[in-house]
Write a protein that holds these residues in place. Structure first.
Motif, short mmCIF file in Angstrom:
data_model
loop_
_atom_site.label_atom_id
_atom_site.label_comp_id
_atom_site.label_asym_id
_atom_site.label_seq_id
_atom_site.Cartn_x
_atom_site.Cartn_y
_atom_site.Cartn_z
N LEU A 91 -15.54 55.96 -30.34
CA LEU A 91 -15.45 55.84 -28.55
C LEU A 91 -15.05 57.21 -28.16
CD1 LEU A 91 -14.21 52.55 -27.77
CD2 LEU A 91 -16.51 52.97 -28.64
N ASN A 92 -15.58 57.86 -27.35
CA ASN A 92 -15.34 58.43 -26.13
C ASN A 92 -15.22 58.15 -25.14
OD1 ASN A 92 -14.99 61.34 -25.76
ND2 ASN A 92 -17.03 61.84 -25.89
N VAL A 93 -13.95 58.35 -24.59
CA VAL A 93 -13.64 57.76 -22.81
C VAL A 93 -13.05 58.15 -23.15
CG1 VAL A 93 -13.31 55.95 -22.52
CG2 VAL A 93 -14.43 55.53 -23.76
N PRO A 94 -12.94 60.03 -21.94
CA PRO A 94 -11.45 60.45 -21.67
C PRO A 94 -10.02 60.12 -20.77
CG PRO A 94 -13.82 60.93 -20.30
CD PRO A 94 -13.95 60.23 -21.80
N GLY A 95 -8.99 59.96 -21.62
CA GLY A 95 -8.23 58.93 -20.34
C GLY A 95 -7.45 58.17 -21.37
N LEU A 96 -8.90 57.56 -22.44
CA LEU A 96 -8.17 56.89 -22.93
C LEU A 96 -6.92 56.69 -24.79
CD1 LEU A 96 -8.29 53.36 -23.64
CD2 LEU A 96 -10.53 53.52 -23.86
N ARG A 97 -6.49 56.08 -24.71
CA ARG A 97 -5.17 56.03 -25.98
C ARG A 97 -4.81 54.58 -26.33
NH1 ARG A 97 -7.86 59.87 -27.24
NH2 ARG A 97 -7.84 62.12 -27.84
N ALA A 98 -5.58 54.10 -26.82
CA ALA A 98 -5.02 52.94 -27.37
C ALA A 98 -3.48 52.31 -28.08
CB ALA A 98 -6.09 51.43 -27.61
N THR A 99 -2.89 51.93 -27.92
CA THR A 99 -1.85 50.85 -29.40
C THR A 99 -2.03 49.24 -29.48
OG1 THR A 99 -0.80 49.52 -26.71
CG2 THR A 99 -0.05 52.04 -27.14
N ALA A 100 -3.22 48.78 -28.84
CA ALA A 100 -3.16 47.01 -29.05
C ALA A 100 -5.28 46.91 -28.54
CB ALA A 100 -2.61 46.48 -28.75
#
Length: 205
Positions: A91-100
């Motif tokens: 995915l290329n979503v600015p500001g999104l760094r996921a953990t779950a």
């Protein structure tokens, strides 16, 4: 060892969202975690993988077909209808760094490093939590959930979150009382489950 048998999907009973039959196994399947992934989630038809750097990779499709295409908005790649995605795609979503991540039948939830929840997919009955029933093909932060979240879960068409203080929030399809709000109506935005008085650490749908 007994083998696992999964019954074929059947049309949902009258009044239930497409692809969200109570007999569906879509929100209960969990794949083995792929090499290099720190977390993963899956429905019967799509998978979400979280990379060590917080990047998100998705693959799959859905059981919802129309004119030769399948519903894919819950993959978060920007398309509502299209072809199945056969390989993990970032995915290329600015500001999104996921953990779950959590995977419903036609929606996906992502928890980021700041404790915010993002959602995409079908908005029918409100599982995305954005206050309406619009379809969202790219993950969008749930702005009304103004608490730090530590755990998320997705049912077929409803969503759950546990905040850092242990309170539980639920939203989406509520016909069977699964939201815990004391009624059977759908809820379009996250709402605290007042009946859960003790702090909760984790949740599953």
């Amino acid at each position: 060892m007994a083998s696992l048998s999964i019954a074929p999907l059947k049309p949902p009973p009258e009044g239930e969202p497409l692809g969200c039959s109570p007999s569906s196994t879509m929100d209960t399947l969990r794949p083995p975690k792929p090499a290099g992934a720190t977390a993963c989630a899956a429905s019967a038809h799509h998978a979400i993988r979280i990379a060590p750097d917080g990047g998100v990779l998705v693959s799959g499709c859905s059981a919802l077909h129309e004119e030769g295409e399948v519903f894919v908005a819950h993959l978060g790649l920007g398309e509502v209808w299209g072809a199945p995605v056969a390989s993990p795609t970032p995915l290329n979503v600015p500001g999104l760094r996921a953990t779950a991540a959590a995977a419903g039948s036609l929606h996906s939830l992502l928890l980021d490093r700041d404790g915010a929840v993002w959602s995409c997919g079908a908005g029918w009955e409100g599982p995305l939590g954005h206050g309406d029933e619009a379809t969202v093909p790219v993950p969008r932060r749930i702005s009304s959930l103004a608490v730090a979240v530590q755990s998320i879960a997705a049912g077929a068409a409803h969503s759950l979150a546990v905040c850092s203080g242990g309170q539980v929030y639920a939203w989406g399809w509520g016909r069977h009382g699964q939201l815990g709000h004391g009624g059977r109506s759908s809820v379009l935005s996250p709402r605290r489950v007042e009946a859960v008085s003790l702090p909760t650490r984790a949740i599953q749908a």
